[in-house]
Design a protein around this motif. Structure first.
Motif, PDB file in Angstrom:
ATOM      1  N   SER A  26       2.807  -2.303  -4.919  1.00  0.00           N
ATOM      2  CA  SER A  26       2.873  -0.732  -4.664  1.00  0.00           C
ATOM      3  C   SER A  26       2.187  -0.224  -3.548  1.00  0.00           C
ATOM      4  CB  SER A  26       1.456  -0.491  -5.500  1.00  0.00           C
ATOM      5  OG  SER A  26       1.491  -1.682  -6.823  1.00  0.00           O
ATOM      6  N   VAL A  27       1.186  -1.058  -2.526  1.00  0.00           N
ATOM      7  CA  VAL A  27       1.038  -0.262  -0.970  1.00  0.00           C
ATOM      8  C   VAL A  27       2.015   0.272  -0.682  1.00  0.00           C
ATOM      9  CG1 VAL A  27      -0.655  -0.032   0.637  1.00  0.00           C
ATOM     10  CG2 VAL A  27      -0.987  -1.512  -1.518  1.00  0.00           C
ATOM     11  N   ILE A  28       3.193  -1.069  -0.288  1.00  0.00           N
ATOM     12  CA  ILE A  28       4.585  -0.985   0.282  1.00  0.00           C
ATOM     13  C   ILE A  28       5.210   0.202  -0.364  1.00  0.00           C
ATOM     14  CG2 ILE A  28       7.071  -1.704   0.859  1.00  0.00           C
ATOM     15  CD1 ILE A  28       4.636  -4.267   1.365  1.00  0.00           C
ATOM     16  N   GLY A  29       5.614   0.435  -1.341  1.00  0.00           N
ATOM     17  CA  GLY A  29       5.837   1.630  -1.776  1.00  0.00           C
ATOM     18  C   GLY A  29       5.548   3.245  -1.565  1.00  0.00           C
ATOM     19  N   ALA A  30       3.916   3.414  -1.435  1.00  0.00           N
ATOM     20  CA  ALA A  30       3.398   4.586  -0.864  1.00  0.00           C
ATOM     21  C   ALA A  30       3.586   3.876   0.552  1.00  0.00           C
ATOM     22  CB  ALA A  30       2.282   4.262  -1.328  1.00  0.00           C
ATOM     23  N   LEU A  31       3.303   3.458   1.517  1.00  0.00           N
ATOM     24  CA  LEU A  31       4.020   3.579   2.701  1.00  0.00           C
ATOM     25  C   LEU A  31       5.417   4.511   3.334  1.00  0.00           C
ATOM     26  CD1 LEU A  31       2.609   0.114   4.350  1.00  0.00           C
ATOM     27  CD2 LEU A  31       1.169   2.056   4.270  1.00  0.00           C
ATOM     28  N   SER A  32       6.392   3.576   2.310  1.00  0.00           N
ATOM     29  CA  SER A  32       7.373   4.081   2.312  1.00  0.00           C
ATOM     30  C   SER A  32       7.610   5.830   2.287  1.00  0.00           C
ATOM     31  CB  SER A  32       8.198   3.268   0.998  1.00  0.00           C
ATOM     32  OG  SER A  32       8.780   3.867   0.102  1.00  0.00           O
ATOM     33  N   GLN A  33       6.879   6.225   1.346  1.00  0.00           N
ATOM     34  CA  GLN A  33       6.457   7.864   1.780  1.00  0.00           C
ATOM     35  C   GLN A  33       5.768   8.397   2.662  1.00  0.00           C
ATOM     36  OE1 GLN A  33       9.377   8.884  -0.830  1.00  0.00           O
ATOM     37  NE2 GLN A  33       9.339   7.140  -1.002  1.00  0.00           N
TER      38      GLN A  33
ATOM     39  N   ALA B  34      13.330  -6.732  -1.733  1.00  0.00           N
ATOM     40  CA  ALA B  34      14.788  -5.810  -2.080  1.00  0.00           C
ATOM     41  C   ALA B  34      14.567  -4.527  -2.463  1.00  0.00           C
ATOM     42  CB  ALA B  34      15.967  -6.682  -3.516  1.00  0.00           C
ATOM     43  N   THR B  35      13.478  -3.983  -3.453  1.00  0.00           N
ATOM     44  CA  THR B  35      13.258  -2.914  -3.521  1.00  0.00           C
ATOM     45  C   THR B  35      12.764  -2.158  -2.840  1.00  0.00           C
ATOM     46  OG1 THR B  35      13.205  -3.216  -5.849  1.00  0.00           O
ATOM     47  CG2 THR B  35      11.957  -1.412  -5.371  1.00  0.00           C
ATOM     48  N   SER B  36      11.756  -3.069  -1.333  1.00  0.00           N
ATOM     49  CA  SER B  36      10.975  -2.562  -0.395  1.00  0.00           C
ATOM     50  C   SER B  36      12.025  -1.977   0.318  1.00  0.00           C
ATOM     51  CB  SER B  36       9.622  -3.757  -0.170  1.00  0.00           C
ATOM     52  OG  SER B  36       9.263  -3.814  -1.265  1.00  0.00           O
ATOM     53  N   ALA B  37      12.217  -2.593   0.697  1.00  0.00           N
ATOM     54  CA  ALA B  37      13.741  -2.965   1.627  1.00  0.00           C
ATOM     55  C   ALA B  37      14.922  -1.702   1.225  1.00  0.00           C
ATOM     56  CB  ALA B  37      15.291  -3.926   1.548  1.00  0.00           C
ATOM     57  N   VAL B  38      15.047  -0.776   0.451  1.00  0.00           N
ATOM     58  CA  VAL B  38      15.977   0.140   0.000  1.00  0.00           C
ATOM     59  C   VAL B  38      14.829   1.146  -0.242  1.00  0.00           C
ATOM     60  CG1 VAL B  38      16.986   1.269  -2.301  1.00  0.00           C
ATOM     61  CG2 VAL B  38      17.516  -0.830  -1.804  1.00  0.00           C
ATOM     62  N   GLN B  39      13.673   0.662  -0.483  1.00  0.00           N
ATOM     63  CA  GLN B  39      13.067   2.257  -0.260  1.00  0.00           C
ATOM     64  C   GLN B  39      12.282   2.596   1.236  1.00  0.00           C
ATOM     65  OE1 GLN B  39       9.381   0.914  -2.414  1.00  0.00           O
ATOM     66  NE2 GLN B  39       9.520   2.069  -3.492  1.00  0.00           N
TER      67      GLN B  39
ATOM     68  N   LEU C  90       7.308   4.093  10.554  1.00  0.00           N
ATOM     69  CA  LEU C  90       7.666   2.389  10.795  1.00  0.00           C
ATOM     70  C   LEU C  90       8.058   1.689   9.787  1.00  0.00           C
ATOM     71  CD1 LEU C  90       3.348   2.515  12.082  1.00  0.00           C
ATOM     72  CD2 LEU C  90       5.645   3.479  12.848  1.00  0.00           C
ATOM     73  N   PRO C  91       8.519   0.413  10.730  1.00  0.00           N
ATOM     74  CA  PRO C  91       8.964  -0.889   9.848  1.00  0.00           C
ATOM     75  C   PRO C  91       7.412  -1.425   8.868  1.00  0.00           C
ATOM     76  CG  PRO C  91      10.178  -0.135  11.653  1.00  0.00           C
ATOM     77  CD  PRO C  91       8.915   0.289  12.167  1.00  0.00           C
ATOM     78  N   VAL C  92       8.077  -2.191   7.927  1.00  0.00           N
ATOM     79  CA  VAL C  92       7.353  -2.803   7.560  1.00  0.00           C
ATOM     80  C   VAL C  92       7.069  -4.444   6.541  1.00  0.00           C
ATOM     81  CG1 VAL C  92       5.679  -2.464   5.676  1.00  0.00           C
ATOM     82  CG2 VAL C  92       6.038  -0.591   6.103  1.00  0.00           C
ATOM     83  N   GLU C  93       6.035  -4.660   7.428  1.00  0.00           N
ATOM     84  CA  GLU C  93       6.282  -6.333   7.192  1.00  0.00           C
ATOM     85  C   GLU C  93       5.395  -7.284   6.376  1.00  0.00           C
ATOM     86  OE1 GLU C  93       8.331 -10.728   8.829  1.00  0.00           O
ATOM     87  OE2 GLU C  93       7.220  -9.372  10.609  1.00  0.00           O
TER      88      GLU C  93
ATOM     89  N   VAL D 108      -3.523   3.854   3.025  1.00  0.00           N
ATOM     90  CA  VAL D 108      -2.089   4.649   3.636  1.00  0.00           C
ATOM     91  C   VAL D 108      -2.180   5.602   4.685  1.00  0.00           C
ATOM     92  CG1 VAL D 108      -0.264   6.622   2.687  1.00  0.00           C
ATOM     93  CG2 VAL D 108      -0.726   4.408   1.304  1.00  0.00           C
ATOM     94  N   ASP D 109      -3.585   6.045   4.325  1.00  0.00           N
ATOM     95  CA  ASP D 109      -3.836   7.044   5.499  1.00  0.00           C
ATOM     96  C   ASP D 109      -3.996   6.041   7.150  1.00  0.00           C
ATOM     97  OD1 ASP D 109      -4.673   9.263   4.047  1.00  0.00           O
ATOM     98  OD2 ASP D 109      -6.818   8.507   3.664  1.00  0.00           O
ATOM     99  N   GLN D 110      -4.471   4.890   7.236  1.00  0.00           N
ATOM    100  CA  GLN D 110      -4.787   4.171   7.909  1.00  0.00           C
ATOM    101  C   GLN D 110      -3.135   4.277   8.878  1.00  0.00           C
ATOM    102  OE1 GLN D 110      -6.346   0.470   7.568  1.00  0.00           O
ATOM    103  NE2 GLN D 110      -8.694   1.194   6.140  1.00  0.00           N
ATOM    104  N   ALA D 111      -2.067   3.787   7.623  1.00  0.00           N
ATOM    105  CA  ALA D 111      -0.153   3.748   8.800  1.00  0.00           C
ATOM    106  C   ALA D 111      -0.619   4.430   8.744  1.00  0.00           C
ATOM    107  CB  ALA D 111       0.406   3.605   6.971  1.00  0.00           C
ATOM    108  N   ARG D 112      -0.442   6.337   8.701  1.00  0.00           N
ATOM    109  CA  ARG D 112      -0.239   7.718   9.102  1.00  0.00           C
ATOM    110  C   ARG D 112      -1.243   7.561  10.206  1.00  0.00           C
ATOM    111  NH1 ARG D 112      -1.671  10.276   3.938  1.00  0.00           N
ATOM    112  NH2 ARG D 112       0.327  10.727   2.948  1.00  0.00           N
TER     113      ARG D 112
END
Length: 318
Positions: free
Chosen positions: A54-61, A88-93, A65-68, A19-23
């Motif tokens: 789980s990590v993608i959920g954190a990235l959404s917050q 589906a949940t990742s796309a919504v988040q 950026l787009p995530v794949e 998550v830090d790297q994504a920021r």
């Protein structure tokens, strides 16, 4: 003009570090994020492998950026109906900023449930059926399916995005590229192979996007960067189908003993020469890729992001 993204390595880093790297990637000016989806790292020295959803959920917050996923195997370890719910949940988040990257996987991650490891042509057939199931479920309609490889009974996703989730297919050879052209919304591959891109486009891919990724090891001391790349990612230089069939990290460690530091030095961009980094990414652009994702090997992430923010991304965009 191509976009440039950052490739988050779940094999090397904890969820908090990712998550830090994504920021840092967003602050440095990268356009998008890839994130790997593994059960095991390739070797014990890499040392991590968190659950990607789980990590993608954190990235959404944490970022905008787009995530794949690069890439998810929806064949054996996880049933495609479950992958559909996760996507589906990742796309919504992520508010529609999610793409599902899929591939036929590796025994390293998939054999753990004890059902064996099919041959490549069987896995391609499984992937095609899996994507049929995933796409049907992503509509939010109740779905039942009895196919050659999978059964789904009365499944319905209640949390679904407003728009369909794009599904990109990973391919490294000509047959897989043709399959990706036929069943995917885009192509994912890890070498700047213009011939593979052309095969994808001629095989039905047309103007669908093509995504590529590579690893680098930035550092002021190039010999030390080469040693780090060799220590952590010598497995990337293993030939042919070997990476798809070895079952455990210890097997990869044994096979990687055959890979020399010189081989890694010639294959991976190491050090702090801006021209070398620009050349490595430009090779993908010249081969017809729409987005190129780069991953920094090792723990010196802040130095890498500072280097790319000031020296590399401005050059690439000019």
């Amino acid at each position: 003009m191509a976009d440039f993204g950052y490739f988050l390595s779940c094999e090397e880093h904890t969820p908090a570090q990712l998550v830090d790297q994504a920021r840092m990637a967003e602050q440095a000016g990268f356009d998008a994020l890839w994130i790997s989806d593994h059960y095991h790292p390739w070797n014990d020295r890499q040392g991590q492998s968190p659950f990607v959803w789980s990590v993608i959920g954190a990235l959404s917050q944490a970022v905008s950026l787009p995530v794949e996923t690069a890439v998810t195997c929806p064949l054996i370890r996880t049933h495609p109906a479950v992958i559909a719910q996760a996507a589906a949940t990742s796309a919504v988040q992520l508010g529609g900023r999610f793409r599902l990257g899929v591939g036929t996987g590796e025994a390293l991650n998939e054999h753990i449930v004890g059902t064996g490891w099919p041959e490549a042509h069987v896995r391609l057939d499984m992937l095609e059926e899996a994507l049929q199931i995933i796409r049907r479920l992503l509509t939010g309609e109740q779905t039942s399916h009895r196919g050659r490889h999978y059964t789904v009974e009365n499944a319905r996703l209640y949390t679904v995005p407003d728009e369909p989730v794009p599904i990109d297919v990973s391919a490294f050879g000509p047959q897989a590229a043709e399959t990706a052209a036929r069943i995917g919304d885009g192509l994912i591959t890890m070498t700047p192979d213009a011939a593979l891109v052309e095969r994808f486009r001629r095989g039905g891919g047309g103007t669908k996007p093509v995504y590529g990724g590579l690893k680098v090891c930035w550092g002021a001391d190039r010999p030390e960067a080469v040693r780090a790349a060799h220590r952590l990612w010598a497995n990337e230089q293993l030939p042919g189908e070997l990476p798809q069939i070895l079952p455990t990290p210890s097997h990869f460690e044994q096979a990687s003993e055959l890979v020399t530091e010189d081989q890694v030095a010639s294959a991976v961009t190491c050090g702090d020469d801006p021209d070398a980094h620009v050349e490595a990414l430009t090779a993908f652009v010249d081969a017809g890729f729409d987005t190129v994702y780069v991953n920094q090997i090792g723990q010196d992430q802040q130095g890498f992001f500072d280097f790319y923010r000031t020296k590399i991304l401005p050059q690439l965009r000019n």
